[in-house]
Design a protein around this motif. Structure first.
Motif, PDB file in Angstrom:
ATOM      1  N   PRO A  66       0.818  -1.218   0.000  1.00 31.51           N
ATOM      2  CA  PRO A  66       0.000   0.000   0.000  1.00 31.51           C
ATOM      3  C   PRO A  66       0.851   1.267   0.000  1.00 31.51           C
ATOM      4  N   LEU A  67       2.004   1.208   0.672  1.00 35.21           N
ATOM      5  CA  LEU A  67       2.813   2.437   0.757  1.00 35.21           C
ATOM      6  C   LEU A  67       3.455   2.798  -0.572  1.00 35.21           C
ATOM      7  N   GLU A  68       3.853   1.782  -1.350  1.00 36.69           N
ATOM      8  CA  GLU A  68       4.406   2.082  -2.680  1.00 36.69           C
ATOM      9  C   GLU A  68       3.367   2.789  -3.546  1.00 36.69           C
ATOM     10  N   HIS A  69       2.146   2.269  -3.512  1.00 41.60           N
ATOM     11  CA  HIS A  69       1.058   2.894  -4.286  1.00 41.60           C
ATOM     12  C   HIS A  69       0.831   4.326  -3.830  1.00 41.60           C
ATOM     13  N   LEU A  70       0.776   4.511  -2.532  1.00 46.73           N
ATOM     14  CA  LEU A  70       0.486   5.849  -2.005  1.00 46.73           C
ATOM     15  C   LEU A  70       1.612   6.826  -2.330  1.00 46.73           C
TER      16      LEU A  70
END
Ligand code: MN
Length: 244
Positions: A66-70
């Motif tokens: 999720p953090l890569e996407h965000l």
């Protein structure tokens, strides 16, 4: 067994502002709040760009980190804001806060820039997940003023970080979500005028996400409603059997 969010966004212009520069998204995997800065129309343009870019994550489906996407979405929003300013000098100085939660599989990522807050209500207790990027929070961190004094400080709305075209790294957190967790994202139009005890009470007392968001907005309006007010309420839900 997959987790998803039951979410609703409620936003109100407030009593004294002529436009609403807040923007929000409430979907099954992503929730986000952006509070535009730079005055009308620039503020609205910036917050809309940010929410549009973030909302695209919803369409990609909940996979991976999720953090890569965000992080990449924030970078993209930043790039588009820079381009919009380059193409229209009237938008110079525009920017936006951005607070977003993305649920992928069994992980939940949070990205934060500015002073729009994220809260978690778990087992009836409210925890604030973000620290305001504000001048007064920096004073609190330095021990110059108390957290209590910060809530009434005349410069409390001065933010020191925003998505504004300059390089920016959001503060990112990853969490393990639990079914039954309730998240609130809100603009400062709510958190500035409604104290956390009253926010917690509304989150506990209104099971329906939209009714809860409406209640929170109502509390902010009753407290003066001097700013745009946005509340996104999201409950972590799951299909099928989930061991307690
Ligand atoms: Mn605001």
């Amino acid at each position: 067994m997959s987790l998803f969010l039951r979410s609703a966004a409620v936003s109100d212009q407030g009593v004294t502002r002529e436009t609403n520069e807040d923007a929000a998204h409430a979907g099954p995997h992503l929730i986000a709040v952006a509070d535009g800065i730079g005055g009308s129309p620039a503020g609205e343009v910036a917050s809309e760009i940010a929410i549009k870019v973030l909302a695209a994550l919803e369409a990609e489906g909940p996979r991976g980190s999720p953090l890569e996407h965000l992080r990449s979405a924030v970078a993209e929003a930043n790039r588009r804001i820079r381009e919009a300013v380059a193409g229209n000098p009237q938008l110079d100085g525009m920017g936006t806060t951005l607070t977003a939660i993305l649920l992928t599989g069994r992980r939940l990522g949070l990205a934060h820039v500015g002073d729009s807050r994220a809260y978690l209500l778990r087992d009836g207790a409210l925890v604030r997940l973000t620290k305001d990027d504000t001048y007064v929070q920096a004073l609190v961190d330095r021990g110059a003023i108390s957290a209590e004094e910060a809530t009434t400080h005349p410069h409390r709305s001065v933010i020191i970080r925003a998505v504004q075209g300059e390089p920016i790294s959001p503060v990112c957190t990853v969490m393990r979500p639990r079914r039954g967790d309730r998240h609130l994202l809100c603009s400062d139009g709510l958190s500035d005028v409604v104290d956390e005890a009253a926010i917690a009470r509304a989150l506990r007392d209104y099971p329906d996400q939209r009714a809860c968001g409406e209640r929170l907005v109502e509390l902010a309006l009753a407290a003066g409603g001097r700013d745009n007010i946005t509340a996104v309420v999201a409950d972590v839900s799951g299909h099928g059997f989930w061991p307690p």
